[in-house]
Design a protein around this motif. Structure first.
Motif, short mmCIF file in Angstrom:
data_model
loop_
_atom_site.label_atom_id
_atom_site.label_comp_id
_atom_site.label_asym_id
_atom_site.label_seq_id
_atom_site.Cartn_x
_atom_site.Cartn_y
_atom_site.Cartn_z
N TRP A 14 0.91 -1.26 0.19
CA TRP A 14 -0.05 0.14 -0.16
C TRP A 14 0.90 1.25 -0.03
O TRP A 14 0.46 2.36 -0.54
CB TRP A 14 -0.87 -0.20 1.21
N LYS A 96 -6.26 2.44 8.54
CA LYS A 96 -7.13 2.03 9.42
C LYS A 96 -6.96 0.29 9.32
O LYS A 96 -6.31 -0.06 8.44
CB LYS A 96 -8.94 1.82 8.94
N TRP A 125 -12.27 5.35 2.50
CA TRP A 125 -13.21 4.78 1.52
C TRP A 125 -14.71 5.92 1.48
O TRP A 125 -15.21 6.09 0.28
CB TRP A 125 -14.20 3.68 2.26
N VAL A 159 -8.19 -11.05 -3.39
CA VAL A 159 -7.50 -9.76 -2.43
C VAL A 159 -6.31 -10.34 -1.76
O VAL A 159 -5.59 -9.62 -1.55
CB VAL A 159 -8.75 -9.44 -1.44
N GLN A 163 -2.21 -8.98 -1.14
CA GLN A 163 -2.18 -8.72 0.35
C GLN A 163 -2.19 -9.90 1.19
O GLN A 163 -3.13 -10.20 1.87
CB GLN A 163 -3.35 -7.63 0.82
N LEU A 166 -3.33 -10.60 4.86
CA LEU A 166 -4.80 -10.83 5.30
C LEU A 166 -5.33 -12.39 5.34
O LEU A 166 -6.21 -12.35 6.29
CB LEU A 166 -5.61 -10.19 3.90
N ASP A 176 -10.81 -5.50 8.35
CA ASP A 176 -10.39 -4.99 6.84
C ASP A 176 -11.35 -3.98 6.06
O ASP A 176 -11.04 -2.69 5.78
CB ASP A 176 -9.69 -6.05 6.03
N ILE A 177 -12.41 -4.71 5.77
CA ILE A 177 -13.45 -3.99 5.01
C ILE A 177 -14.39 -3.44 5.64
O ILE A 177 -15.08 -2.38 5.52
CB ILE A 177 -13.92 -4.90 3.82
N HIS A 180 -14.06 0.24 6.75
CA HIS A 180 -14.70 1.12 5.86
C HIS A 180 -16.18 0.97 5.52
O HIS A 180 -16.79 2.20 5.53
CB HIS A 180 -14.15 0.65 4.27
N TYR A 230 -16.20 -11.87 0.30
CA TYR A 230 -15.05 -12.03 -0.46
C TYR A 230 -15.24 -13.47 -1.25
O TYR A 230 -14.13 -13.78 -2.05
CB TYR A 230 -13.35 -11.90 -0.10
N PHE A 239 -15.27 -5.67 -7.65
CA PHE A 239 -14.25 -4.98 -6.74
C PHE A 239 -13.82 -3.81 -7.26
O PHE A 239 -13.58 -3.67 -8.72
CB PHE A 239 -13.24 -6.02 -6.54
N TYR A 286 -7.61 -0.92 -8.39
CA TYR A 286 -7.77 -0.14 -7.28
C TYR A 286 -8.09 1.14 -7.48
O TYR A 286 -7.89 2.09 -6.60
CB TYR A 286 -6.74 -0.31 -6.49
N ILE A 289 -10.36 3.33 -5.24
CA ILE A 289 -9.62 3.18 -3.95
C ILE A 289 -8.80 4.46 -4.10
O ILE A 289 -8.51 5.46 -3.09
CB ILE A 289 -9.09 2.28 -3.36
O1 89V Z 1 -8.43 -0.49 1.68
C1 89V Z 1 -8.20 -1.60 1.96
O2 89V Z 1 -8.83 -1.77 2.99
C2 89V Z 1 -7.59 -2.84 1.49
C3 89V Z 1 -8.21 -3.48 0.12
C4 89V Z 1 -8.66 -4.76 0.30
C5 89V Z 1 -9.28 -2.64 -0.31
O3 89V Z 1 -7.02 -3.46 -0.61
O4 89V Z 1 -7.23 -3.73 2.27
#
Ligand code: 89V
Length: 343
Positions: A14, A96, A125, A159, A163, A166, A176-177, A180, A230, A239, A286, A289
């Motif tokens: 990230w 977060k 988000w 995902v 990452q 996770l 994680d989500i 958001h 997911y 996504f 992404y 985002i």
């Molecule tokens: O933004 C996030 O929380 C990430 C994502 C899964 C969207 O990449 O973990």
């Protein structure tokens, strides 16, 4: 506005996009990167023309004068890193979730208040342009009284490929989500007084839950349901889009695929297509985002520069985390959680 100097903490997946986001706003300059894995810190530094790299946080803060730090490292490091910066009076932005538990998040938020130093959460988000547009329509009053609403974030995106950490989280989708999506539920519909949640783990090779359904009674009386998954292949498997449906006494709206808002009220049907800011550096998977990172940066930076208060201070974000952890409690006891006691 004076340019603020900052250090980026963390050089993982990230961090590159977080840095590109900073380069897309005026008023902030990264002067150093800190990560215990020196080679990946240098790789990121070289990509972004940063000449100082550290493996040790205290050494970096001894040698570099910074106005703030931006923490983009893994969750377990958030509180210890923030504490070191706050002790020195350095404003801190944190990804977060702020901490690994509600108690730890509350403690670090209280510590920032005691130190009279800013602690802000990078909750991007809610800065997605389609969600800002939904908020604007809700505030216009066109829908009348809200009857009920739904927020869906359900897809089959792999995902864990980008990452992998996770996969190891024993509490996954809600931290994680859910951070958001539950934040979006507060942003759009206000605070909740009661919450009920069920979770599932569909993938056998991960430790935490990858499906969660949270139903909340909002303080203004209506119900909001947040569906997160997911493991879902369906029409809205897009996504990283968030779908929203609102039923009102005078009209309704849906935010569906490809950022289309469909509004139905006494004037008939209206289709609103919401543009997404495009950045050449964004990863195409992404892009939505990544564009929200930039607007979130601007909002947090304006607070650090003393211009406007940020939307997502640590104190504000505690309310989102209250929902996340109430959801885990609800799921593990199969019980409705009254939220007044958390506030
Ligand atoms: O933004 C996030 O929380 C990430 C994502 C899964 C969207 O990449 O973990």
């Amino acid at each position: 506005m004076r340019e603020l100097r900052f250090a980026l903490i963390g050089a993982g997946f990230w961090a590159h996009y977080q840095m590109c986001g900073w380069q897309s706003v005026d008023g902030a300059r990264c002067v150093a990167i800190c990560d215990p894995a020196e080679s990946r810190a240098w790789a990121l530094a070289e990509k972004h023309g940063i000449s100082h790299v550290y493996c040790e946080l205290r050494k970096m803060l001894d040698e570099q004068s910074v106005d703030f730090i931006d923490i983009v490292s893994s969750v377990e490091s958030h509180v210890p890193v923030a504490r070191v910066a706050l002790e020195r009076g350095i404003a801190t932005i944190c990804q977060k979730p702020l901490a690994e538990s509600l108690a730890a998040a509350r403690a670090i938020s209280d510590f920032a208040t005691q130190q009279a130093v800013k602690l802000l959460v990078h909750e991007n988000w809610r800065w997605q342009t389609p969600l800002r547009k939904v908020k604007q329509i809700l505030e216009s009053g066109r829908l009348g009284q809200i009857v009920r609403a739904r927020i869906d974030y359900a897809n089959s995106f792999p995902v864990f490929e980008n990452q992998p950490a996770l996969k190891e989280m024993t509490q996954f989708i809600l931290t994680d989500i859910g951070t958001h999506i539950l934040d979006v539920s507060r942003f759009l519909f206000g605070e909740a007084s009661e919450l009920y949640c069920q979770t599932r783990r569909m993938r056998p090779d991960i430790r935490g839950e990858d499906v969660a359904t949270v139903m909340m009674r909002k303080e203004s009386g209506f119900t909001v349901t947040c569906n997160m998954s997911y493991a879902s292949k369906w029409e809205y498997d897009r996504f990283p889009q968030t779908m929203v449906a609102v039923e009102g006494t005078a009209g309704g709206l849906t935010l569906g695929n490809d950022y289309q808002i469909r509004l139905v009220d006494q004037n008939g049907d209206e289709e609103i297509s919401v543009p997404i800011p495009q950045y050449a550096w964004a990863n195409p998977d992404y892009a939505l985002i990544h564009s929200s990172i930039v607007d979130c940066h601007r909002n947090l930076l304006a607070d650090l520069a003393g211009e406007n208060p940020a939307e997502t201070t640590a104190a504000d974000n505690l309310r989102t985390l209250q929902l996340v952890y109430a959801a885990y409690d609800s799921a593990s006891h199969d019980s409705v959680q009254k939220l007044a006691e958390f506030q």
